[in-house]
Design a protein around this motif. Structure first.
Motif, PDB file in Angstrom:
ATOM      1  N   GLU A 138       0.802  -1.225   0.000  1.00 33.25           N
ATOM      2  CA  GLU A 138       0.000   0.000   0.000  1.00 33.25           C
ATOM      3  C   GLU A 138       0.832   1.271   0.000  1.00 33.25           C
ATOM      4  O   GLU A 138       0.461   2.262  -0.627  1.00 33.25           O
ATOM      5  N   SER A 165       0.281   3.737  -2.984  1.00 39.33           N
ATOM      6  CA  SER A 165      -0.226   5.086  -2.676  1.00 39.33           C
ATOM      7  C   SER A 165       0.699   6.149  -3.248  1.00 39.33           C
ATOM      8  O   SER A 165       0.243   7.181  -3.764  1.00 39.33           O
ATOM      9  N   SER A 191      -0.239   8.872  -6.092  1.00 38.26           N
ATOM     10  CA  SER A 191      -0.076  10.317  -5.884  1.00 38.26           C
ATOM     11  C   SER A 191       0.665  10.967  -7.042  1.00 38.26           C
ATOM     12  O   SER A 191       0.537  12.177  -7.277  1.00 38.26           O
TER      13      SER A 191
END
Length: 283
Positions: free
Chosen positions: A252, A256, A260
């Motif tokens: 994760e 993530s 982004s």
């Protein structure tokens, strides 16, 4: 613009005389004849002339096309998005197959097969590309020295080949790729080939091959120009460690971070790969 006029234009822009450009390569009269009459020029001479002007062949091809995109470029643009489009994906694939039937150009058949493979992976659909595979394999078998097109077609069709055969051919394909060690485009293709090979090694539960391929991927992504290869290496290494230790791989943080940066499609690819590997190995 024809070759002669383009070479002349590029030479003048760089303030190089015909005498300077021709020195040690050909006679000045040969160069003048080529520039003025667009006469024939041998490939090795054209390459040496471009090198003397510090122009790559890829740049020259771009200048020559005058930035006009070919039909192939237009059709293959945003390829995955077109294939996965719920409303128009099937129509797009059929247009590729129709283009192949009309032109007998394997480029379109290879794209069609690649699209079907993507759909099978994303939606777990059965595919039957036996006839198309025979055509692609026949071409690859008949060409001793694979160029960018053959290497791309093999890489994108890897899932259609017998897995034992892909293992046997792996070193040969890497050797073919390494012949073009100066080509940035083929270095990126090498990353793509290794990624597909690693995914298959996970699917077929071949940990020794996974390790071997990961080592090559790590070495092939040392330069920051190939940072995507290193990201894949990190992700796959995490998956392999989880597989070996029978633990859950927590990706994760990495996903993530990629999200982004705007790489949402890449994040979805990673999630799909993770689900496939964990389901296959009951992680």
């Amino acid at each position: 613009m024809n070759d002669g006029n383009l070479i002349k234009k590029l030479r003048i822009e760089r303030n190089i005389t015909q005498k300077e450009l021709a020195a040690g390569l050909c006679s000045r009269s040969t160069l003048a004849r080529f520039e003025n009459n667009n006469g024939n020029i041998q490939a090795y001479l054209l390459i040496n002339i471009l090198e003397r002007m510090n122009i790559t062949f890829e740049e020259y091809a771009s200048y020559k096309s005058n930035n006009e995109r070919s039909k192939k470029e237009v059709l293959s643009e945003n390829f995955s998005n077109k294939v996965l489009n719920i409303q128009h994906g099937e129509t797009y694939l059929q247009s590729l197959y129709q283009e192949y039937n009309q032109t007998n150009d394997l480029y379109y058949l290879h794209l069609y097969c690649q699209g079907r493979i993507i759909l099978s992976k994303v939606y777990n659909k059965e595919i039957n590309l036996a006839n198309e595979f025979k055509i692609i394999k026949k071409h690859l078998d008949n060409v001793d020295n694979w160029g960018f097109f053959e290497l791309t077609m093999y890489t994108n069709s890897l899932y259609l080949f017998d897995y034992d055969q892909t293992i046997y051919q792996f070193d040969q394909v890497i050797a073919q790729i390494n012949k073009f060690s100066n080509s940035i485009k083929i270095k990126h293709l090498k990353i793509h080939f290794l990624v597909n090979s690693i995914i298959l090694s996970f699917e077929h539960e071949k940990p020794k091959l996974t390790t071997k391929y990961l080592e090559i991927l790590h070495a092939s992504s040392e330069h920051t120009d190939f940072i995507l290869g290193r990201i894949f290496w990190k992700f796959f290494t995490g998956l392999q460690n989880a597989q070996n230790n029978h633990t859950i791989f927590d990706a994760e943080v990495t996903l993530s971070w990629l999200h982004s940066l705007g790489y949402s499609n890449l994040v979805e690819n990673f999630r799909g790969i993770q689900e496939l590997v964990e389901a296959k190995n009951n992680i």
